[in-house]
Each structure stands twice: as C-alpha cells, then as structure tokens.
Scaffold this active site. Structure first.
Site, PDB file in Angstrom:
ATOM      1  N   CYS A   1       0.784  -1.234   0.000  1.00  0.00           N
ATOM      2  CA  CYS A   1       0.000   0.000   0.000  1.00  0.00           C
ATOM      3  C   CYS A   1       0.821   1.293   0.000  1.00  0.00           C
ATOM      4  O   CYS A   1       0.491   2.222  -0.751  1.00  0.00           O
ATOM      5  CB  CYS A   1      -1.025  -0.011   1.127  1.00  0.00           C
ATOM      6  SG  CYS A   1      -0.653  -1.016   2.540  1.00  0.00           S
TER       7      CYS A   1
ATOM      8  N   ARG B   1       7.872 -10.950   5.254  1.00  0.00           N
ATOM      9  CA  ARG B   1       7.594 -10.624   6.646  1.00  0.00           C
ATOM     10  C   ARG B   1       8.440 -11.527   7.538  1.00  0.00           C
ATOM     11  O   ARG B   1       8.471 -12.746   7.364  1.00  0.00           O
ATOM     12  CB  ARG B   1       6.098 -10.784   6.962  1.00  0.00           C
ATOM     13  CG  ARG B   1       5.253  -9.783   6.179  1.00  0.00           C
ATOM     14  CD  ARG B   1       3.778  -9.857   6.490  1.00  0.00           C
ATOM     15  NE  ARG B   1       3.051  -8.905   5.641  1.00  0.00           N
ATOM     16  CZ  ARG B   1       1.724  -8.806   5.585  1.00  0.00           C
ATOM     17  NH1 ARG B   1       0.967  -9.609   6.321  1.00  0.00           N
ATOM     18  NH2 ARG B   1       1.148  -7.926   4.790  1.00  0.00           N
TER      19      ARG B   1
ATOM     20  N   GLN C   1       0.627 -11.566  -2.737  1.00  0.00           N
ATOM     21  CA  GLN C   1      -0.803 -11.348  -2.536  1.00  0.00           C
ATOM     22  C   GLN C   1      -1.420 -10.855  -3.840  1.00  0.00           C
ATOM     23  O   GLN C   1      -0.752 -10.199  -4.634  1.00  0.00           O
ATOM     24  CB  GLN C   1      -1.055 -10.278  -1.471  1.00  0.00           C
ATOM     25  CG  GLN C   1      -0.785 -10.727  -0.043  1.00  0.00           C
ATOM     26  CD  GLN C   1      -1.115  -9.618   0.941  1.00  0.00           C
ATOM     27  OE1 GLN C   1      -0.939  -8.445   0.631  1.00  0.00           O
ATOM     28  NE2 GLN C   1      -1.583  -9.978   2.108  1.00  0.00           N
TER      29      GLN C   1
ATOM     30  N   ASP D   1      -2.906  -8.316  -4.378  1.00  0.00           N
ATOM     31  CA  ASP D   1      -3.102  -7.080  -3.641  1.00  0.00           C
ATOM     32  C   ASP D   1      -3.542  -5.973  -4.602  1.00  0.00           C
ATOM     33  O   ASP D   1      -2.910  -5.769  -5.641  1.00  0.00           O
ATOM     34  CB  ASP D   1      -1.763  -6.702  -2.992  1.00  0.00           C
ATOM     35  CG  ASP D   1      -1.933  -5.785  -1.810  1.00  0.00           C
ATOM     36  OD1 ASP D   1      -3.076  -5.572  -1.387  1.00  0.00           O
ATOM     37  OD2 ASP D   1      -0.910  -5.277  -1.311  1.00  0.00           O
TER      38      ASP D   1
ATOM     39  N   HIS E   1      -5.317  -1.806  -4.705  1.00  0.00           N
ATOM     40  CA  HIS E   1      -5.799  -0.630  -3.989  1.00  0.00           C
ATOM     41  C   HIS E   1      -6.570   0.251  -4.954  1.00  0.00           C
ATOM     42  O   HIS E   1      -6.095   0.534  -6.061  1.00  0.00           O
ATOM     43  CB  HIS E   1      -4.625   0.132  -3.371  1.00  0.00           C
ATOM     44  CG  HIS E   1      -3.921  -0.665  -2.313  1.00  0.00           C
ATOM     45  ND1 HIS E   1      -2.808  -1.421  -2.584  1.00  0.00           N
ATOM     46  CD2 HIS E   1      -4.208  -0.855  -1.008  1.00  0.00           C
ATOM     47  CE1 HIS E   1      -2.422  -2.037  -1.468  1.00  0.00           C
ATOM     48  NE2 HIS E   1      -3.245  -1.714  -0.508  1.00  0.00           N
TER      49      HIS E   1
ATOM     50  N   LYS F   1     -14.386  -1.874   7.601  1.00  0.00           N
ATOM     51  CA  LYS F   1     -13.986  -2.960   6.711  1.00  0.00           C
ATOM     52  C   LYS F   1     -15.095  -3.995   6.596  1.00  0.00           C
ATOM     53  O   LYS F   1     -16.000  -4.069   7.443  1.00  0.00           O
ATOM     54  CB  LYS F   1     -12.710  -3.640   7.223  1.00  0.00           C
ATOM     55  CG  LYS F   1     -12.858  -4.286   8.598  1.00  0.00           C
ATOM     56  CD  LYS F   1     -11.569  -4.967   9.045  1.00  0.00           C
ATOM     57  CE  LYS F   1     -11.724  -5.564  10.438  1.00  0.00           C
ATOM     58  NZ  LYS F   1     -10.553  -6.353  10.852  1.00  0.00           N
TER      59      LYS F   1
ATOM     60  N   HIS G   1      -8.427  -0.928   0.321  1.00  0.00           N
ATOM     61  CA  HIS G   1      -7.544  -2.100   0.255  1.00  0.00           C
ATOM     62  C   HIS G   1      -8.444  -3.302  -0.048  1.00  0.00           C
ATOM     63  O   HIS G   1      -9.451  -3.486   0.637  1.00  0.00           O
ATOM     64  CB  HIS G   1      -6.852  -2.367   1.589  1.00  0.00           C
ATOM     65  CG  HIS G   1      -6.068  -1.219   2.140  1.00  0.00           C
ATOM     66  ND1 HIS G   1      -4.685  -1.174   2.097  1.00  0.00           N
ATOM     67  CD2 HIS G   1      -6.455  -0.082   2.770  1.00  0.00           C
ATOM     68  CE1 HIS G   1      -4.265  -0.062   2.683  1.00  0.00           C
ATOM     69  NE2 HIS G   1      -5.324   0.609   3.098  1.00  0.00           N
TER      70      HIS G   1
END
Length: 802
Positions: free
Chosen positions: A495, A524, A542, A544, A546, A627, A677
């Site tokens: 992000c 991570r 991911q 992922d 946005h 969320k 997200h």
C-alpha cells in the site's frame, strides 16, 4: 527544504511529504502510534509463537534485564505431588481468610437483573431478594430453570451501575491480563471505554456487584466466548494434572481457537522431564480423576506481594508477577483442587463440566518464545462438555490429517522447504503450475474488471515506513538492513508504494477510480517457531489491489469488489459470510466521514447480499477505516479469512494525496481520495494451502498440475501416444505418457493415485481410429473420442473452470 517537481508542486522527498501535513494531523497520528505501541504488538512473540525472527528484534519482553535462563533447579526430576503444592495451598488459605474479612464488610444491597427479552428479575423462586455480594448468575439462572444453570458455561453481564462499595482496582479488575499476548489471535480484548467496561464476562458462581441491565447465559455450543472460557478452564485442569504427576513448573496455559495448551518447565529438553506420547494416557487418566471430583473453580483477589509469596519457587510465575503487575496493585488467581494459578478468568463452575478430554500432541518451545531462554515442554489438549463431541472432533481430525496441505504437497511433489531459507517455499514444477494458474485466474478478472497491473520495488528506505506508520507498529516483522548508512527494508505490504504512485502526478476527479493491482513479492520476518507450511511464511505474494476513489464512488466500488469475491469463491466451490466492522473507539479521522462511509458499505452489502444477508461487528473496524470481513467455508466447514475489503482514510492523509475536484470555489479545489484495500485470495501461498485441503488434493481440471496421462496398452503404440501428447501440449495442457514397463492395470492405477484428471487409454483400435479412450481418476469410463474432439472438450472445461 525538499525539492519539488515544478510541474506538479509535489515534494519528491518522502520525508518532506510527511512534513507538509497539518501539524495537528501529524500529532494525532503519532499519538495513536505511540498508544498502540504501548498497548502491545499482536505480531510480537506472545505466548504461543516460539522461536526467533531471522534477525534478533527488540520486540516486547517481560524483562530483558533478567537472566535468559531462569528455570534453574526449580525442576530437577519428575516428582509426584511435590511438597511445594501444599505450601502454595497454605498461602492461598491464609490469603483467603483476609479476603473473606473484606467481603464480610461489604453491604448487601438489593439489585435487579434484566434478561435479554426485557424481563426484570429481582428475587429467586422462594422470594429471596437478589443482593449484591451474595447473588450469583447461577442463582439467577436457577430462578428460570435448574437445567439452564447446569448447561451454562459463563455469563455475560452488563451492569447498570456498580454498588457504592465496589471498586474495580480492589477487585483486581484493572490488572494486566497475563495471558493477553498468548490469546491475541482469539481477538479477546478488554474494552477501553466506560460504556463497554460495564459489560463483562462473569463466572456463574461469582457474586454480582450491582444491578444488571442485561444478563446473558452463554453456552459452549453457540457462543465463542463460552468455548474460550471452557477451554481455558480445561487448560487449568491439564496444569493441575501435570503438577500432580510430574511436579511441572507451570508457565502459561491459554485457550486457543480450538483447544488449549500448557507450557511447563521440566528441566532441559534433553532431560527425562521431556514429554513423550506415553504420557498422554497417564495425563488423561489424571484429568478424569480431577473431573470426577467436581472441583470448584474459586476466584480470589491477591496483592502483588501475596502473589509473589504464593508462587515462590516458580521463577516463571515470579517473573510474570514482578514485571506485569504494578507495585501496590492487585490481580486475581483461581483455584481448582490443588492448582492455584494466575488468571483473569472467567471459568466454568466446576471441573465436572468437562465431560471429555484428550491430550492431542506435545512439542518443545521456549519461555517468551525466545530460543535464548529456557526450554519448555508444551502439551496440547482438547475438551468438550459431551463425549459425542469429542468423537466427532477426532473423526474430523483424521480427515484433516488426510487433507493436510503439507502431506499432500509432499506426496504430489508440489513444494519443498529448506532450512537455508526457512519460511520460504521452493515451488517445484507441478506446484508452480497451480501457483501460476491462481495468479492468472485473478489477472483474467483484473482485465475484465478495469484494474491496472503495476510493478513496484521490493525494497524501500525506512523513511517510507515511518511515513506510512508501519515502522512504529510493524518493524519487528520487517527484514531491515543498512544501505550507505541508511536503514532500508524489504516491503511487507504494497500500500505505501501505491500511494507514492498516486502522488506521482496531479490527479483529476475524472481519473478516479484508479485500481492498482500488484502481485509484488512480500517478505515478513515471522518468528521461526510460528512458521507452518504455507499458512505462515516469510516470503509470499498477494493478489493485492488498492482502489483510489471519490467518496461518492465507495458504494459502487465495494459492490464491484464483492461481486469479484463471489465469482472467485463460487469457482472454488466455497461458501462465505459477510460482516461489516464499524468505527472503533480509537478511530482516527472525521466522524461524519466514517458515518457516511459505513452507510455506503451497508448499502453496498444490502445491494449485494440483501437485507439480513450480512451481520454487523460493532466497533471492530481498523483505526483507519471500516472494513468488510469475508469468512469463507471450505469442504470441511472450516472458516478461513482470506478475502478482505477495507476502507482507509489515513494513508491518503499521511501521504498528502489529493485530486482536483474541478470546483473553482476557494478551499474546494482539491479533495482527498478514499483508499480501498482489497484482496480476493489474500496470500497466494495461504490460498494454495486452503484449496489443497478443500479439494483434498483432487484438483479440478482447470487448476490441476497433472491433467492427462496417456497409457498405451502395448509398447507398439508408444509412438502414437507421443504424438497425442505433443498435440495436447501444443494446446497448453499438462500431459504425460507412461512408457514404463508396468502392467496396463498398474499404469492406470498409478495415474489415478497421482490425481491425473484423465487417463487416455490407447490400443490398436484407438490408433486406427485416431482416437483415445477416456477414463477419469475416479475410474469412470467415458469412452472413445477423436483427439480434436477431446481437445475441444478440455478447452471448454478449462474456460468454465471445471
């Protein structure tokens, strides 16, 4: 002063962008970071996660100044019923006398109890008035029915007000929960506002301390808090058995999402104290003795000094007390039988409620999850209020073992791990096929749904993470290193990089929504002991994305994301449930914006799922935005949280993101975008594991790494088989030919065991006819087909994700 792009006026230095924010906003964000950092980091090594990160970190420790090894000779050998158990009980009895004197000084006051249906109760069946300091939830339940009282695990009590002589601190209710870290993944946390402090989980046998505006009786079958308390009580029973049988020095014993464990010091791991499978039956037998005695769970408040005296000789409990409990304060302990343990509770009324118990496994771990500390022995268990429940659980565990992704992935040669890169999967050729298919599946959706794929750096100067706030909260879980005297880190999420891209030029309201999708590799620094197959790794990707949108576009974008999610999980053959998590008490930002955003999410969910097709989780949103939690159920009805849709108001503030509104009026020319997200798979690695177990290794054709095996009846047809293989390969199918010397029946069986979706049998007739004879892995014979007809059939299956 930082330099600026002359055309855009946007600072080209991340640190400068941070400085351009309003000072009040910066102060609020920093204050929030500091408060949360003090409250503790859930990703730290709390209780349950053993091992260390790849690089030693400065995560929370109870007392880093103490010796790393504190167990010493507190345990030297296995000893039944050691003398110190009686010494501890004697101290407990002495303290109990003092607490009883305090209780006797309390003034019983008449109280009322309101049930969830609004009915108000004020006396038992004999007409005796309910009174503070005397009446318990068990008494109230008995007023309704004895069966209700006997089947209730704990109560949830919302007080109207406390009686005048009740004090939270005096009652040990303001003490730190010594199991808070270990229970972090259960999402069990105390409220921090005055209203929610009036709602508490309460022992059924603990006297009430005021009138109750809502009394709820929680049962194991239908309430997660009740199950947590039940398994927490069972951990105490396990601890009592370990002390009685072996003289184990108990450390912590928290409940889990499905069961519990107890860690205990039993000398060095190489000593005779280490657990063996032979111990299971012995422990289970001792637990049964404890259960038959129907020992009461008794809560008692103790001072710090009394606690230290009570647990003298157990260096682990002493360290918890010394470092977690402030001087001059009180905490609580619980006793059942011989066991006395530090605990916030609540617990079941007595050990007789635990009708079924099993020791399930054991492992070595370390005190505080640090391999430089004492080695501990961990024993896991499961328990139920009904023996039939245990039998069903055991049957499901056997099924789960068969479907364990680690077992299947090894058998099918999909992945491997190596100690030289712990927590990072090596994707073998057949595993990479599935991995890439999942990514391409999502990319197909991106193309159809108006997403733009982007590629962002893997490493950033740590200034980026300071600006985003992740350095304060997440640095322990990041791989950090020095470059030319400055600290850098591998990205743990995408992000902040996407925010930099948005800020790279002036944006117009006409540009929105922008949908950035990024399959960038993330790292991570998970604790080594927390690594588990593909469900907890250090390197992953991911799906992922946005979305940067205007406030008036939130509803439409969320509906689009939900439709995306539905399409994905319908393809996988999985069901889901939706929950809307709303503004928490620690929320940052304009309340009116929160209210409008939550209303937009609610409308989107009504449109998508219909009214009543979702539930609300009040005050469970992130501090930066509401969320939608998406709970996915697999073939074994296990719940997974993979997909997510999250609004974020704060990152656009931290990065100074703006777009031109097209409005000429002073002060309205620019506005901040809302950031969404969203992920459908979440981690591709974790979704791979979930799907592996969901399908039990029987991959659907479109996802399968072994789609077709061609089996010649005789070696003279091998050349034709190779021609068919080449033709199918040209069309993009995963196909092999068994040219081994095994018998025909053995070849077919091997292909079915290896989970090839189809076996194409070739004999003389098939060669003459230009066909193949088709069998499925379930040994269903589908008959003869022309090769080109087969290709068309397989393409159709592929396109329809079958």
């Amino acid at each position: 002063m930082a330099s600026e792009d002359k055309a855009t006026g946007i600072p080209d230095d991340v640190a400068s962008m941070w400085k351009t924010l309003d000072p009040a906003i910066r102060a609020a964000l920093i204050a929030s970071e500091s408060k949360e950092a003090e409250d503790g980091k859930k990703e730290s090594s709390g209780g349950g996660a053993e091992g260390r990160r790849a690089k030693a970190s400065d995560g929370p420790r109870m007392d880093d100044t103490t010796s790393k090894f504190i167990g010493g000779d507190s345990f030297t050998k296995r000893t039944k019923n050691p003398q110190w158990i009686k010494v501890r009980s004697d101290v407990y009895d002495a303290v109990k006398v003092r607490r009883q004197q305090e209780l006797d000084a309390k003034v019983p006051v008449d109280i009322e109890v309101t049930m969830p249906d609004g009915k108000i109760l004020s006396a038992d069946k004999e007409g005796n008035k309910y009174q503070a300091w005397r009446t318990t939830p068990f008494d109230v339940a008995c007023t309704i029915s004895r069966g209700l009282a006997d089947n209730t695990t704990i109560a949830r009590v919302t007080y109207t007000a406390f009686v005048s002589d009740y004090d939270l601190a005096e009652d040990g209710m303001e003490a730190v929960d010594t199991l808070a870290d270990a229970m972090a993944e259960l999402s069990v946390e105390d409220a921090d506002d005055d209203t929610k402090k009036m709602t508490m989980l309460w022992d059924m046998t603990r006297p009430l301390v005021g009138s109750v505006s809502k009394m709820e009786f929680l049962k194991f079958d239908d309430d997660s808090d009740a199950r947590t308390a039940f398994w927490h009580s069972s951990a105490h029973v396990l601890g009592e058995a370990l002390e009685r049988l072996y003289g184990s020095r108990l450390t912590i014993g928290p409940p889990l999402a499905g069961g519990f464990y107890y860690d205990s010091y039993m000398g060095e791991s190489s000593s005779d104290g280490a657990f063996k499978e032979d111990d299971y039956k012995v422990v289970e037998a001792e637990v049964q003795n404890i259960v038959k005695q129907k020992q009461k769970f008794e809560r008692m408040v103790v001072t710090k000094e009394e606690a230290l005296e009570m647990f003298e000789g157990n260096p682990f409990k002493e360290q918890i007390i010394s470092t977690k409990i402030p001087d001059g304060s009180r905490t609580t302990v619980y006793r059942c039988g011989d066991l006395v343990d530090l605990c916030r509770g609540p617990h079941v009324p007595n050990t007789g409620r635990i009708k079924a118990f099993a020791a399930t496994r054991h492992s070595a771990t370390n005190w505080l999850g640090d391999t430089e500390n004492d080695s501990l022995q961990r024993m896991y268990g499961i328990s139920f209020p009904d023996k039939k429940m245990l039998k069903v659980w055991q049957e499901n565990q056997e099924k789960a073992k068969e479907r364990d992704h680690r077992r299947i992935a090894a058998k099918q040669e999909l992945i491997m791990f190596h100690e030289l890169s712990a927590g990072s999967a090596f994707w073998l050729p057949h595993g990479a096929r599935i991995y890439n298919k999942l990514i391409n599946f999502i990319k197909e959706h991106y193309w159809k749904r108006g997403y733009d794929e982007i590629i962002t750096p893997n490493v950033y100067n740590l200034d980026l993470w300071h600006q985003s706030g992740h350095a304060m909260h997440y640095k322990d879980a990041m791989f950090c290193f020095e470059v030319e005297g400055k600290e850098w880190a591998m990205k743990p999420m995408n992000c902040p990089g996407h925010c930099l891209m948005f800020a790279g030029k002036i944006r117009s309201y006409r540009d929105l929504p922008l949908r950035y999708a990024d399959f960038g590799v993330l790292h991570r620094n998970e604790l080594s002991g927390a690594l588990s197959g593909l469900t907890r790794v250090r390197r992953f990707q991911q799906d992922d994305a946005h979305i940067f949108c205007r406030e008036d576009q939130i509803e439409e974008e969320v509906i689009g994301a939900l439709d995306f999610m539905k399409s994905v999980y319908t393809t996988f053959g999985m069901t889901y449930k939706l929950e809307l998590s709303t503004r928490p008490k620690k929320a940052l930002g304009d309340i009116e914006l929160w209210d409008r955003a939550e209303a937009a999410l609610a409308r989107a969910m009504d449109t998508f799922a219909g009214k009543g097709g979702w539930r609300e989780n009040p005050e469970d949103g992130a501090f930066y935005g509401p969320k939608i939690d998406i709970k996915v159920m697999d073939a074994m009805e296990r719940v997974h949280q993979c997909a997510t849709i999250q609004l974020d108001f704060q990152l656009p503030i931290r990065f100074g993101l703006e777009y031109n509104t097209g409005i000429k009026e002073e002060g309205k020319q620019f506005a901040r975008p809302v950031m969404v997200h969203r992920a459908m798979l979440g981690s591709v690695e974790r979704m791979f594991a979930v799907l592996c177990e969901h399908y039990g290794g029987k991959w659907p054709f479109w996802l399968s790494p072994r789609q077709v095996m061609i089996v010649p009846v005789h070696k003279e047809w091998n050349d034709y088989c190779q021609q068919v293989k080449d033709r199918l390969h040209e069309e993009g199918f995963y196909v092999d030919v068994d040219l081994s010397k095994a018998t025909f029946q053995k070849k077919v069986r091997n292909a079915q065991v290896d989970q090839y979706n189809f076996q194409l049998v070739v004999g003389k007739a098939e060669v003459e006819n230009g066909t193949v004879n088709i069998r499925t892995r379930d040994n269903k014979v589908e008959g003869e087909k022309k090769v080109e007809d087969l290709i068309a059939y397989l393409k159709e299956m592929q396109a329809e994700h079958k």
